[in-house]
Design an enzyme around this catalytic site. Sequence first.
Site, PDB file in Angstrom:
ATOM      1  N   GLY A  50       0.915  -1.207  -0.022  1.00 36.72           N
ATOM      2  CA  GLY A  50       0.127  -0.125  -0.041  1.00 36.72           C
ATOM      3  C   GLY A  50       1.002   1.182  -0.025  1.00 36.72           C
ATOM      4  N   ASN A  51       0.085   2.258   0.355  1.00 34.44           N
ATOM      5  CA  ASN A  51       1.085   3.739   0.432  1.00 34.44           C
ATOM      6  C   ASN A  51       0.415   4.440   1.554  1.00 34.44           C
ATOM      7  OD1 ASN A  51      -1.085   5.607  -0.677  1.00 34.44           O
ATOM      8  ND2 ASN A  51      -0.752   4.035  -2.617  1.00 34.44           N
ATOM      9  N   ARG A  52       1.030   5.550   1.798  1.00 32.35           N
ATOM     10  CA  ARG A  52       0.692   6.430   2.739  1.00 32.35           C
ATOM     11  C   ARG A  52      -0.673   7.335   2.763  1.00 32.35           C
ATOM     12  NH1 ARG A  52       4.854   5.451   6.448  1.00 32.35           N
ATOM     13  NH2 ARG A  52       6.860   4.777   5.366  1.00 32.35           N
ATOM     14  N   SER A  53      -1.370   7.271   1.532  1.00 26.75           N
ATOM     15  CA  SER A  53      -2.365   8.279   1.446  1.00 26.75           C
ATOM     16  C   SER A  53      -3.336   8.242   2.347  1.00 26.75           C
ATOM     17  CB  SER A  53      -2.956   8.344  -0.177  1.00 26.75           C
ATOM     18  OG  SER A  53      -3.985   8.896  -0.278  1.00 26.75           O
TER      19      SER A  53
END
Length: 407
Positions: free
Chosen positions: A207-210
């Site tokens: 995933g990512n940090r958004s």
Amino acid sequence: MKRLEGVSIALGVGGGIAAYKAVELLRRLVDEGAHVTPVLTKNALNFVGLTTFRALGSSEPVVSLFEDSSPIPHTKLGQGVDLVVVAPATADILSKFATGACDDALSTILVSTDAKVVLAAAMHKEMWSHPAVMENIETIRRRGFTVVDPEHGRLAGGDVGFGRLAATEVILDAVVGQMATRDLAGYHVVVTVGGTREAIDPVRYIGNRSSGRQGLAIVSELLDRGAHVTAISTIDPALSSSYLEVVRVESAIEMESATRSACKDANALIMCAAVADYRVESPLVNKFKRGSGNLPEIKLVENPDILANVVADSKMYSQNFITIGFAAETENVEANGRAKIVKKGCDILVVNDVSREETRFGSADNEVIILSADGSLKYIPLAPKREVAAGVVDALVERLLSIEFEQ
Ligand code: PMT
């Protein structure tokens, strides 16, 4: 020109001598194009008759939570309207709204709506100057709602002082003022929100940090400006509006399918989501167990470029569809943004520098360059994400208007 065309309003009427003036306000709101549902308190019916409101309103007046065929008329009405105006708003109504008390249809609608609220106060002069009433009004205003002050003049019983309901024109202007920025009424905009998750196995993902904050700020801004919004989101937006459809997704593949399908009958796409560029080629069906001898090997394959694909689709369908992308950059921000708008082919690209502490993923603020395909540029300095959202939506409106002008 009708100033409230297409606007849905609940007109609350409190139990005060000024209730008769609500009839004139109702007529003026309808004349301005609004669809008005009167909501009268039991006490209001001591001053005015239901027949008048039935004859002049756009829908059957509401007086009770229990006489409607729907079990939840308050939430249904509260969610469906753009604005609730109460005239006269008595000391009792102001007190209930300030404390969140709900014991009848009007007070319950006021607390169950996310629409704009305008309260035109009217009461006896001693009540108007009472510290409890003043504090309630302060609380209501601090929360962002509008209170129209009463005027000085003749009151019930022959008294003179502050407490008389403001003139109909003044209340009408306050209502119109709240709706003034509905420049996207009738438009459908698709917004992607949050970061995608690419499954490794049933419990792990890439995933990512958004956080979805910037995307949600755009959704709220669009709703406030009258647009119908489809949010394709990896997070729960915790927003409710009859103008909002939420499609929950996880992966880039799911986001692509939902976005392409929603864009078919939309006027614009704002691609704010942080989409993973790669996914796991073959996610495991069962959870990968530690100690099984081998270290797991994850083979990645490229995800589709959703934005570029929608741009390609939209060129086939119509020239009028607007595409707005975001670019998360960490160096050479403007130059990289200029290269990316060409690569993606979108109309507008909002470039942010996510390497800085104050504008990184998840931050409350953002600072962006809004690039247009024609090479022009607008800079929005560091500001809360909602203000940045307003700038992005302004750019969308400008583009929509210029297309309409060209035709
Ligand atoms: O959610 P927050 O914490 O508030 O943070 C906001 C944000 C930093 C995520 C947001 O402002 C932002 O920059 N979003 C875009 C992030 C991104 O994916 O940027 P990019 O430069 O990698 O991609 C460019 C554009 O192509 C984006 O519109 C992206 O949605 C789109 N894209 C990217 C990859 C892909 N496979 N398909 C796409 O459509």
